[in-house]
Design a protein around this motif. Sequence first.
Motif, PDB file in Angstrom:
ATOM      1  N   ASP A 444       0.853  -1.175   0.000  1.00  0.00           N
ATOM      2  CA  ASP A 444       0.000   0.000   0.000  1.00  0.00           C
ATOM      3  C   ASP A 444       0.898   1.237   0.000  1.00  0.00           C
ATOM      4  OD1 ASP A 444       0.959   0.214   2.593  1.00  0.00           O
ATOM      5  OD2 ASP A 444      -0.948  -0.273   3.562  1.00  0.00           O
ATOM      6  N   VAL A 445       0.326   2.429   0.191  1.00  0.00           N
ATOM      7  CA  VAL A 445       1.121   3.652   0.110  1.00  0.00           C
ATOM      8  C   VAL A 445       2.223   3.678   1.157  1.00  0.00           C
ATOM      9  CG1 VAL A 445       1.032   6.137   0.567  1.00  0.00           C
ATOM     10  CG2 VAL A 445      -0.546   5.125  -1.069  1.00  0.00           C
ATOM     11  N   VAL A 446       1.872   3.446   2.425  1.00  0.00           N
ATOM     12  CA  VAL A 446       2.866   3.529   3.492  1.00  0.00           C
ATOM     13  C   VAL A 446       3.950   2.478   3.292  1.00  0.00           C
ATOM     14  CG1 VAL A 446       3.215   3.185   5.976  1.00  0.00           C
ATOM     15  CG2 VAL A 446       1.333   4.631   5.158  1.00  0.00           C
ATOM     16  N   SER A 471       1.474  12.352   0.435  1.00  0.00           N
ATOM     17  CA  SER A 471       1.890  11.338   1.397  1.00  0.00           C
ATOM     18  C   SER A 471       2.326  11.953   2.728  1.00  0.00           C
ATOM     19  CB  SER A 471       3.037  10.508   0.814  1.00  0.00           C
ATOM     20  OG  SER A 471       2.616   9.827  -0.349  1.00  0.00           O
ATOM     21  N   PRO A 472       2.343  11.155   3.797  1.00  0.00           N
ATOM     22  CA  PRO A 472       2.764  11.657   5.110  1.00  0.00           C
ATOM     23  C   PRO A 472       4.276  11.779   5.213  1.00  0.00           C
ATOM     24  CG  PRO A 472       2.323   9.311   5.259  1.00  0.00           C
ATOM     25  CD  PRO A 472       1.954   9.730   3.853  1.00  0.00           C
ATOM     26  N   ASP A 473       4.711  12.365   6.319  1.00  0.00           N
ATOM     27  CA  ASP A 473       6.133  12.404   6.687  1.00  0.00           C
ATOM     28  C   ASP A 473       6.973  12.873   5.508  1.00  0.00           C
ATOM     29  OD1 ASP A 473       8.137  12.177   8.545  1.00  0.00           O
ATOM     30  OD2 ASP A 473       7.728  10.091   9.030  1.00  0.00           O
ATOM     31  N   THR A 474       6.769  14.115   5.108  1.00  0.00           N
ATOM     32  CA  THR A 474       7.288  14.639   3.844  1.00  0.00           C
ATOM     33  C   THR A 474       8.779  14.390   3.655  1.00  0.00           C
ATOM     34  OG1 THR A 474       5.596  16.365   3.975  1.00  0.00           O
ATOM     35  CG2 THR A 474       7.394  16.695   2.408  1.00  0.00           C
ATOM     36  N   GLU A 475       9.574  14.640   4.678  1.00  0.00           N
ATOM     37  CA  GLU A 475      11.020  14.469   4.516  1.00  0.00           C
ATOM     38  C   GLU A 475      11.385  13.011   4.268  1.00  0.00           C
ATOM     39  OE1 GLU A 475      13.061  16.272   7.778  1.00  0.00           O
ATOM     40  OE2 GLU A 475      12.273  18.277   7.359  1.00  0.00           O
ATOM     41  N   VAL A 476      10.716  12.098   4.954  1.00  0.00           N
ATOM     42  CA  VAL A 476      10.968  10.671   4.748  1.00  0.00           C
ATOM     43  C   VAL A 476      10.529  10.261   3.347  1.00  0.00           C
ATOM     44  CG1 VAL A 476      10.352   8.339   5.512  1.00  0.00           C
ATOM     45  CG2 VAL A 476      10.831  10.122   7.193  1.00  0.00           C
ATOM     46  N   THR A 477       9.339  10.719   2.943  1.00  0.00           N
ATOM     47  CA  THR A 477       8.821  10.372   1.618  1.00  0.00           C
ATOM     48  C   THR A 477       9.742  10.883   0.518  1.00  0.00           C
ATOM     49  OG1 THR A 477       6.513  10.306   2.362  1.00  0.00           O
ATOM     50  CG2 THR A 477       6.897  10.715   0.021  1.00  0.00           C
ATOM     51  N   ASN A 729       1.838  17.982   6.212  1.00  0.00           N
ATOM     52  CA  ASN A 729       2.110  16.541   6.100  1.00  0.00           C
ATOM     53  C   ASN A 729       3.464  16.161   6.680  1.00  0.00           C
ATOM     54  OD1 ASN A 729      -0.338  16.155   4.892  1.00  0.00           O
ATOM     55  ND2 ASN A 729       0.452  15.775   2.837  1.00  0.00           N
ATOM     56  N   VAL A 730       4.368  17.134   6.750  1.00  0.00           N
ATOM     57  CA  VAL A 730       5.683  16.891   7.342  1.00  0.00           C
ATOM     58  C   VAL A 730       5.564  16.464   8.801  1.00  0.00           C
ATOM     59  CG1 VAL A 730       5.995  19.292   8.068  1.00  0.00           C
ATOM     60  CG2 VAL A 730       7.994  17.879   7.570  1.00  0.00           C
ATOM     61  N   LEU A 731       4.442  16.771   9.450  1.00  0.00           N
ATOM     62  CA  LEU A 731       4.250  16.473  10.869  1.00  0.00           C
ATOM     63  C   LEU A 731       3.697  15.081  11.117  1.00  0.00           C
ATOM     64  CD1 LEU A 731       2.584  19.874  11.870  1.00  0.00           C
ATOM     65  CD2 LEU A 731       4.973  19.212  12.202  1.00  0.00           C
ATOM     66  N   THR A 743      -4.011   3.497   7.075  1.00  0.00           N
ATOM     67  CA  THR A 743      -4.155   4.861   6.573  1.00  0.00           C
ATOM     68  C   THR A 743      -3.394   5.837   7.473  1.00  0.00           C
ATOM     69  OG1 THR A 743      -6.327   4.399   5.629  1.00  0.00           O
ATOM     70  CG2 THR A 743      -5.832   6.696   6.113  1.00  0.00           C
ATOM     71  N   PRO A 744      -2.647   6.787   6.919  1.00  0.00           N
ATOM     72  CA  PRO A 744      -1.961   7.770   7.760  1.00  0.00           C
ATOM     73  C   PRO A 744      -2.928   8.499   8.688  1.00  0.00           C
ATOM     74  CG  PRO A 744      -1.142   7.879   5.514  1.00  0.00           C
ATOM     75  CD  PRO A 744      -2.322   6.949   5.481  1.00  0.00           C
ATOM     76  N   ALA A 745      -2.518   8.653   9.947  1.00  0.00           N
ATOM     77  CA  ALA A 745      -3.375   9.266  10.971  1.00  0.00           C
ATOM     78  C   ALA A 745      -3.210  10.784  10.950  1.00  0.00           C
ATOM     79  CB  ALA A 745      -3.046   8.690  12.342  1.00  0.00           C
ATOM     80  N   SER A 746      -3.632  11.399   9.852  1.00  0.00           N
ATOM     81  CA  SER A 746      -3.396  12.830   9.634  1.00  0.00           C
ATOM     82  C   SER A 746      -4.381  13.726  10.367  1.00  0.00           C
ATOM     83  CB  SER A 746      -3.473  13.141   8.135  1.00  0.00           C
ATOM     84  OG  SER A 746      -2.561  12.355   7.399  1.00  0.00           O
ATOM     85  N   LYS A 747      -5.406  13.155  10.966  1.00  0.00           N
ATOM     86  CA  LYS A 747      -6.410  13.973  11.644  1.00  0.00           C
ATOM     87  C   LYS A 747      -6.239  13.999  13.155  1.00  0.00           C
ATOM     88  CE  LYS A 747      -8.724  15.389   8.049  1.00  0.00           C
ATOM     89  NZ  LYS A 747      -7.667  15.106   7.064  1.00  0.00           N
ATOM     90  N   SER A 748      -5.201  13.381  13.680  1.00  0.00           N
ATOM     91  CA  SER A 748      -4.992  13.434  15.134  1.00  0.00           C
ATOM     92  C   SER A 748      -3.502  13.398  15.431  1.00  0.00           C
ATOM     93  CB  SER A 748      -5.724  12.294  15.836  1.00  0.00           C
ATOM     94  OG  SER A 748      -5.492  11.048  15.216  1.00  0.00           O
TER      95      SER A 748
END
Length: 759
Positions: A444-446, A471-477, A729-731, A743-748
Amino acid sequence: MATKPPQGDPVQDAPKVAERKRAAAGLPAIGHTLRMAHQQMGVKRTALTLLSVNQKDGFDCPGCAWPEPEHRHKAEFCENGAKAVAEEATLRRVTPEFFAAHPVSDLARRSGYWLGQQGRLTHPMYLPEGADHYEPVSWERAFDIVAEELTALSSPDEAVFYTSGRTSNEAAFLYQLFARRLGTNNLPDCSNMCHESSGSALSETIGVGKGSVLLDDLYQADLIVVAGQNPGTNHPRMLSALEKAKANGARVVSVNPLPEAGLERFKNPQTPKGLTAGTTLTDLFLQIRIGGDQALFRLLNKLILDTPGAVDEEFVRGHTHGFEQFTEAARAADWDETLAATGLAREDVERFLRMVLDSERIVVCWAMGLTQHKHSVPMIREIVNFLLLRGNIGRPGAGVCPVRGHSNVQGDRTMGIFERPAPAFLDALEREFGFAPPREHGYDVVRAIRALRDGEAKVFFAMGGNFVSASPDTEVTEAAMRRARLTVHVSTKLNRSHAVTGARALILPTLGRTERDLQASGEQFVTVEDSMGMVHASRGRLEPASPHLLSEPAIVCRLARRVLGTEDDVPWEEFEKDYATVRDRIARVVPGFEDFNARVAHPGGFALPHAPRDERRFPTATGKANFTAAPVEYPHLPEGRLLLQTLRSHDQYNTTIYGLDDRYRGIRNGRRVVLVNPDDAQALKLADGSYVDLVSEWRDGVERRAPGFRVVHYPTARGCAAAYYPETNVLVPLDATADVSNTPASKSVVVRLEQSATD
């Protein structure tokens, strides 16, 4: 006449803030729509294009997946849909000369807004290893480059094939067929980042990972609950459906950490009333703390169980499984814990309960506000419990309604874009095409980002989208993408993913929804599936932005012939010439698409079968709808921290930034703002207008920082904050994901706010 794109990035370091709006649409929406459309397309092209959007003989809006009514307005589009169309149908062009003038190092410093405003891509472009400029390349050479890298892999599983939700059914079916013919199930898609939690919860509980309602069900509902969703910005045409439901007697409860203008009052620009007073939509606003929804619905379920005659006992006996275990868990729900988890007042919960008990037919709608938490799947399961208790699945005017955010994201999954395909789908594919598809689950994406990061994936191919920014974790991505041997993006416009590349990179320009698609057998159309399972045709009307564009199906077919060889048993050349032949194969592989070509010729298309809705039949492991009894979860905040949700501005669609304003929230000329409750701000000594860095805190101890955000005192729920993505998203840690769905937990996101060095 259309205007030229901006030469320099606009300065965004001093956003202007005014009072938030308390109504959506109306005359301001008309003015804003026409202004942005004229900037991109000019007057004549604006009229020609917008009058074809969402019409039965026109093209499907490339924006959200909200369905069209049977009887359509001549202007069957919303403000943000018009922006999406204008961005695609723009007269601005990104030519080889643009790339000669702008090295990749320059593009990487630009904002997503500036990149998107440059216009449509016109030629295939290639970035050689070690180079800093893209250069034009022939289609033949581009396919050779992809083939070189794919055939050099130790295993097909070292390739990743990503799909955006804009891709048509025909292109998606061909794309997954190519990937599986190559030998991999690495087919991540944007669903992994949005409604994967919905699909996971619904597949387990009702047996179908999609919503169970049609538009007519909303019109017939007594009560509509809108949870974790802002339709005024993200699905504006939904407001018309809510308005019609209200006229038919429905009541609306909105459950959200932020008040949203579109759910307060809707000024329908297509009616005289809408241009003046408008319609109040929300009857009860529950300003819930981020992540408290499972606790709320668990307590509601306890209260329903405690109310004599409130449970539909006949439905529960005949159609459900697991009721006893669920009942035991629900009866343990506690008022004090629920009020702490939700931040709600007891009287508001009791009022909600009275509305539920007074309603025979209930629909619950939701979006990303519910799907992007660690506990999203049990949260959505609890909503299913809520509906099952009173028999609100499988009858008119009732059901589950996950509202999809991209125009064909649901259709792509139906076509087989899934890293964990069902055995029955693979069996059908094998029978139809005579090869053995891989059975091992893919990325999957992650997991794809992890594989790229760890050197386990070497080729990344994206059919649309803006993977790096989404995508999440911008620097890692970004670091992971730069480790790839080759990155390929099939795109209509420039975006940040084109500036964050592997050792080599390709940009393959493609036709948009608005454009005519002429192949060897004549003019083609494609099909899409909306958020409610309706399948219909989409026919572009404009001449292509460049004679050098290929359609998505043509790109897949030509790539497959180059990689797999011209002697491959799959008739790729035939598929490219005539998309009807693709639909014939879909009809034999995908259930519900029987006699596809004949049925889609009907104006408005057709509804896919949905066993729970159509027959009250639940194709789950138990053969019934499943009650569940997961422990109640909700975020716990350390002292002095806030819970951040990432969200869109009104001038934004997913990662596409149309402008720098968020009109309904009172924000102008900037995106780096953080919305904070005034009482929280006072406790944290944060003045309105001060500047802070957002620093997320997670168990890995890594500091993730988004600098330079203006504090805006705003009526969010206490303890909660909000800021726009993709800037935030970097956070979001790569490994902070929802249980089950991943799914990335972008809402909490737990954050602390530190005074910015620039303040």
